[in-house]
Design a protein around this motif. Structure first.
Motif, PDB file in Angstrom:
ATOM      1  N   UNK A 129       6.487   1.639  -0.398  1.00 56.30           N
ATOM      2  CA  UNK A 129       5.275   1.265   0.327  1.00 56.30           C
ATOM      3  C   UNK A 129       5.348   1.737   1.773  1.00 56.30           C
ATOM      4  N   UNK A 130       4.234   2.266   2.261  1.00 55.36           N
ATOM      5  CA  UNK A 130       4.119   2.599   3.686  1.00 55.36           C
ATOM      6  C   UNK A 130       3.584   1.414   4.477  1.00 55.36           C
ATOM      7  N   UNK A 131       2.848   0.533   3.796  1.00 55.99           N
ATOM      8  CA  UNK A 131       2.263  -0.646   4.435  1.00 55.99           C
ATOM      9  C   UNK A 131       2.546  -1.853   3.556  1.00 55.99           C
ATOM     10  N   UNK A 132       3.009  -2.931   4.176  1.00 56.31           N
ATOM     11  CA  UNK A 132       3.316  -4.173   3.458  1.00 56.31           C
ATOM     12  C   UNK A 132       2.540  -5.318   4.110  1.00 56.31           C
ATOM     13  N   UNK A 133       1.854  -6.095   3.300  1.00 56.75           N
ATOM     14  CA  UNK A 133       1.071  -7.230   3.791  1.00 56.75           C
ATOM     15  C   UNK A 133       1.482  -8.474   3.025  1.00 56.75           C
TER      16      UNK A 133
ATOM     17  N   UNK B  76       0.863  -1.177   0.000  1.00 56.25           N
ATOM     18  CA  UNK B  76       0.000   0.000   0.000  1.00 56.25           C
ATOM     19  C   UNK B  76       0.898   1.226   0.000  1.00 56.25           C
ATOM     20  N   UNK B  77       0.755   2.027  -1.051  1.00 56.38           N
ATOM     21  CA  UNK B  77       1.636   3.171  -1.274  1.00 56.38           C
ATOM     22  C   UNK B  77       0.821   4.447  -1.141  1.00 56.38           C
ATOM     23  N   UNK B  78       1.408   5.439  -0.494  1.00 56.62           N
ATOM     24  CA  UNK B  78       0.767   6.746  -0.346  1.00 56.62           C
ATOM     25  C   UNK B  78       1.076   7.572  -1.593  1.00 56.62           C
ATOM     26  N   UNK B  79       0.036   7.886  -2.391  1.00 61.23           N
ATOM     27  CA  UNK B  79       0.219   8.595  -3.650  1.00 61.23           C
ATOM     28  C   UNK B  79      -0.709   9.805  -3.681  1.00 61.23           C
TER      29      UNK B  79
END
Length: 232
Positions: free
Chosen positions: A138-142, A103-106
Protein backbone atom coordinates in the motif's frame (compact mmCIF):
# COMPACT_ATOMS: atom_id res chain seq x y z
CA UNK A 1 10.85 7.28 -11.82
CA UNK A 2 14.04 5.26 -12.27
CA UNK A 3 16.38 5.06 -9.29
CA UNK A 4 19.99 5.24 -10.41
CA UNK A 5 21.74 3.35 -7.63
CA UNK A 6 21.10 1.15 -4.62
CA UNK A 7 21.97 3.44 -1.72
CA UNK A 8 19.38 3.65 1.02
CA UNK A 9 20.12 7.15 2.31
CA UNK A 10 21.66 10.09 0.45
CA UNK A 11 22.83 13.54 1.59
CA UNK A 12 22.86 16.45 -0.84
CA UNK A 13 23.27 20.24 -0.95
CA UNK A 14 20.96 22.27 -3.19
CA UNK A 15 23.17 24.59 -5.24
CA UNK A 16 20.72 25.06 -8.13
CA UNK A 17 17.26 24.16 -9.42
CA UNK A 18 15.74 21.91 -10.60
CA UNK A 19 17.01 19.21 -8.29
CA UNK A 20 18.64 16.27 -10.08
CA UNK A 21 17.01 12.86 -10.43
CA UNK A 22 16.91 10.64 -7.38
CA UNK A 23 20.23 9.16 -6.32
CA UNK A 24 18.90 7.06 -3.44
CA UNK A 25 16.56 4.09 -3.42
CA UNK A 26 15.15 5.08 -0.05
CA UNK A 27 15.62 8.53 1.44
CA UNK A 28 17.50 11.69 0.45
CA UNK A 29 18.29 14.58 2.78
CA UNK A 30 18.61 17.94 1.00
CA UNK A 31 20.10 21.05 2.57
CA UNK A 32 18.74 24.24 1.03
CA UNK A 33 19.09 27.90 1.88
CA UNK A 34 15.85 27.76 3.85
CA UNK A 35 16.36 24.55 5.81
CA UNK A 36 16.68 20.79 5.64
CA UNK A 37 14.33 18.64 3.59
CA UNK A 38 13.72 14.92 3.03
CA UNK A 39 12.91 13.62 -0.46
CA UNK A 40 11.57 10.25 -1.60
CA UNK A 41 9.58 8.73 -4.44
CA UNK A 42 7.52 5.64 -5.09
CA UNK A 43 5.04 4.85 -7.87
CA UNK A 44 2.30 7.47 -7.78
CA UNK A 45 3.81 9.59 -4.97
CA UNK A 46 6.75 11.96 -4.63
CA UNK A 47 7.54 14.26 -1.69
CA UNK A 48 10.02 16.94 -0.63
CA UNK A 49 9.31 17.31 3.09
CA UNK A 50 10.53 20.20 5.27
CA UNK A 51 12.33 19.04 8.41
CA UNK A 52 13.37 22.31 9.97
CA UNK A 53 14.20 25.96 9.42
CA UNK A 54 17.41 27.75 10.27
CA UNK A 55 19.13 31.00 9.35
CA UNK A 56 19.62 31.29 5.56
CA UNK A 57 22.66 29.36 4.33
CA UNK A 58 24.76 31.36 1.88
CA UNK A 59 25.54 29.83 -1.49
CA UNK A 60 22.50 27.56 -1.63
CA UNK A 61 19.05 27.96 -3.21
CA UNK A 62 15.75 27.96 -1.34
CA UNK A 63 13.58 24.86 -1.73
CA UNK A 64 9.80 24.71 -1.89
CA UNK A 65 8.32 21.65 -0.14
CA UNK A 66 5.83 19.66 -2.17
CA UNK A 67 3.76 16.51 -2.26
CA UNK A 68 2.78 15.04 -5.62
CA UNK A 69 0.12 12.37 -5.89
CA UNK A 70 -0.47 11.69 -9.57
CA UNK A 71 -3.20 11.08 -10.30
CA UNK A 72 -5.09 12.16 -7.21
CA UNK A 73 -6.95 9.38 -5.43
CA UNK A 74 -10.60 9.53 -6.58
CA UNK A 75 -12.82 11.07 -3.92
CA UNK A 76 -15.24 8.19 -4.36
CA UNK A 77 -12.70 5.83 -2.81
CA UNK A 78 -12.44 8.06 0.24
CA UNK A 79 -16.23 7.99 0.60
CA UNK A 80 -16.17 4.18 0.34
CA UNK A 81 -13.67 4.13 3.21
CA UNK A 82 -15.89 6.40 5.31
CA UNK A 83 -19.04 4.33 4.67
CA UNK A 84 -17.21 1.12 5.54
CA UNK A 85 -15.83 2.73 8.73
CA UNK A 86 -19.37 3.71 9.74
CA UNK A 87 -20.58 0.14 9.20
CA UNK A 88 -17.78 -1.68 11.01
CA UNK A 89 -19.37 -2.60 14.34
CA UNK A 90 -19.32 -5.29 17.00
CA UNK A 91 -22.46 -7.38 16.27
CA UNK A 92 -23.03 -7.99 19.98
CA UNK A 93 -22.94 -4.37 21.12
CA UNK A 94 -23.20 -2.31 17.91
CA UNK A 95 -20.08 -0.44 19.11
CA UNK A 96 -17.91 0.97 16.35
CA UNK A 97 -14.70 -0.94 15.72
CA UNK A 98 -11.53 0.48 14.31
CA UNK A 99 -11.04 -0.44 10.65
CA UNK A 100 -8.00 -0.51 8.37
CA UNK A 101 -7.92 0.29 4.65
CA UNK A 102 -5.17 0.28 2.03
CA UNK A 103 -4.83 2.18 -1.23
CA UNK A 104 -2.50 0.38 -3.61
CA UNK A 105 -1.02 1.73 -6.84
CA UNK A 106 -1.84 -0.86 -9.54
CA UNK A 107 -0.89 -0.25 -13.17
CA UNK A 108 -1.42 3.49 -13.05
CA UNK A 109 -4.59 3.45 -10.93
CA UNK A 110 -5.52 3.55 -7.26
CA UNK A 111 -7.14 0.41 -5.89
CA UNK A 112 -8.90 0.25 -2.51
CA UNK A 113 -8.24 -2.89 -0.47
CA UNK A 114 -9.83 -3.78 2.87
CA UNK A 115 -7.41 -6.34 4.30
CA UNK A 116 -8.39 -9.16 6.61
CA UNK A 117 -7.74 -7.80 10.07
CA UNK A 118 -8.07 -8.17 13.81
CA UNK A 119 -10.31 -5.43 15.21
CA UNK A 120 -11.61 -4.05 18.45
CA UNK A 121 -12.82 -0.64 19.61
CA UNK A 122 -9.30 0.76 20.03
CA UNK A 123 -7.10 -1.05 17.50
CA UNK A 124 -6.92 -2.82 14.16
CA UNK A 125 -4.14 -4.98 12.75
CA UNK A 126 -3.76 -6.68 9.36
CA UNK A 127 -3.51 -10.45 9.34
CA UNK A 128 -1.55 -10.91 6.11
CA UNK A 129 1.84 -9.16 6.15
CA UNK A 130 3.48 -11.18 3.38
CA UNK A 131 5.45 -9.56 0.58
CA UNK A 132 2.48 -9.81 -1.81
CA UNK A 133 -0.06 -8.37 0.63
CA UNK A 134 -1.58 -4.91 0.57
CA UNK A 135 0.05 -4.41 3.98
CA UNK A 136 3.44 -4.37 2.27
CA UNK A 137 2.43 -2.75 -1.01
CA UNK A 138 0.00 0.00 0.00
CA UNK A 139 1.11 3.55 -0.77
CA UNK A 140 -1.64 4.98 1.45
CA UNK A 141 -2.97 3.51 4.70
CA UNK A 142 -6.09 4.77 6.49
CA UNK A 143 -7.59 3.62 9.75
CA UNK A 144 -10.70 4.75 11.60
CA UNK A 145 -11.18 5.74 15.22
CA UNK A 146 -14.91 5.13 15.43
CA UNK A 147 -16.56 7.74 17.65
CA UNK A 148 -13.23 9.15 18.87
CA UNK A 149 -11.44 12.15 17.36
CA UNK A 150 -8.95 11.75 14.54
CA UNK A 151 -5.37 11.77 15.86
CA UNK A 152 -2.16 9.79 15.57
CA UNK A 153 -1.42 7.90 18.77
CA UNK A 154 2.03 6.98 20.13
CA UNK A 155 1.30 3.47 18.87
CA UNK A 156 0.70 4.87 15.38
CA UNK A 157 3.97 6.81 15.59
CA UNK A 158 5.83 3.63 16.47
CA UNK A 159 4.12 1.43 13.87
CA UNK A 160 4.53 4.03 11.10
CA UNK A 161 8.21 4.77 11.65
CA UNK A 162 9.66 2.83 8.72
CA UNK A 163 9.42 3.24 4.95
CA UNK A 164 7.60 5.83 2.86
CA UNK A 165 3.81 5.92 2.91
CA UNK A 166 0.89 8.29 3.41
CA UNK A 167 -1.17 7.69 6.54
CA UNK A 168 -4.68 8.86 7.33
CA UNK A 169 -6.92 8.55 10.36
CA UNK A 170 -10.68 9.15 10.44
CA UNK A 171 -12.55 10.14 13.59
CA UNK A 172 -16.12 10.82 14.72
CA UNK A 173 -17.18 8.88 11.66
CA UNK A 174 -20.93 8.92 12.37
CA UNK A 175 -21.07 12.62 13.25
CA UNK A 176 -22.48 15.24 10.86
CA UNK A 177 -18.89 16.42 10.25
CA UNK A 178 -16.48 13.47 10.43
CA UNK A 179 -12.82 14.29 10.95
CA UNK A 180 -9.72 13.26 9.06
CA UNK A 181 -6.01 13.86 9.53
CA UNK A 182 -3.45 12.95 6.88
CA UNK A 183 0.33 12.83 7.03
CA UNK A 184 3.37 11.72 5.08
CA UNK A 185 5.44 9.11 6.91
CA UNK A 186 9.03 9.07 5.67
CA UNK A 187 11.32 6.77 7.67
CA UNK A 188 10.14 8.22 10.97
CA UNK A 189 9.70 11.81 9.75
CA UNK A 190 6.06 13.00 9.70
CA UNK A 191 4.43 15.88 7.85
CA UNK A 192 0.71 16.72 7.99
CA UNK A 193 -0.72 17.56 4.57
CA UNK A 194 -4.11 18.83 3.33
CA UNK A 195 -6.59 16.25 2.09
CA UNK A 196 -6.99 17.92 -1.30
CA UNK A 197 -3.32 17.30 -2.07
CA UNK A 198 -4.05 13.56 -2.07
CA UNK A 199 -7.75 13.12 -2.92
CA UNK A 200 -9.81 14.50 -5.78
CA UNK A 201 -12.46 16.32 -3.76
CA UNK A 202 -14.81 17.65 -6.39
CA UNK A 203 -17.38 19.98 -4.90
CA UNK A 204 -15.51 20.38 -1.60
CA UNK A 205 -14.42 18.23 1.31
CA UNK A 206 -16.96 16.29 3.36
CA UNK A 207 -14.51 15.91 6.23
CA UNK A 208 -13.20 18.37 8.76
CA UNK A 209 -9.56 18.49 7.67
CA UNK A 210 -7.68 18.69 10.96
CA UNK A 211 -4.35 19.18 9.22
CA UNK A 212 -5.41 22.67 8.15
CA UNK A 213 -5.90 23.76 11.76
CA UNK A 214 -2.36 23.16 13.02
CA UNK A 215 0.00 26.10 12.54
CA UNK A 216 3.04 23.98 13.46
CA UNK A 217 3.16 22.58 9.96
CA UNK A 218 4.52 24.17 6.81
CA UNK A 219 1.73 25.03 4.38
CA UNK A 220 2.74 28.24 2.66
CA UNK A 221 3.24 26.46 -0.66
CA UNK A 222 -0.30 25.02 -0.71
CA UNK A 223 -1.64 28.46 -1.80
CA UNK A 224 -4.74 28.09 0.33
CA UNK A 225 -5.79 31.28 2.13
CA UNK A 226 -7.09 29.43 5.19
CA UNK A 227 -3.69 27.85 5.81
CA UNK A 228 -1.01 29.42 8.02
CA UNK A 229 1.69 31.22 6.05
CA UNK A 230 4.54 30.57 8.49
CA UNK A 231 5.73 27.96 10.92
CA UNK A 232 5.68 28.63 14.64
Amino acid sequence: MELIDDRIVGHQFAYSLPLPDFSSSGLEYWVGQNGIFARAARPGIEVLMPLGYYQPLKGLVSLDPYLKVEPLVPGELLLHVWVAACQTTDPATDSLLEALFHLVWVRGHWQLVTPSQKQDTTSCQPIDTSADSSTCNAAIEIHSHGAMSAFFSPTDDRDESSGFRLYGVMGKVRSPRPQMLLRVGLFGHCWHVPLDRVFGLKGGCFFEDLGLQDSRYYYNQWEKPQCPSTMT
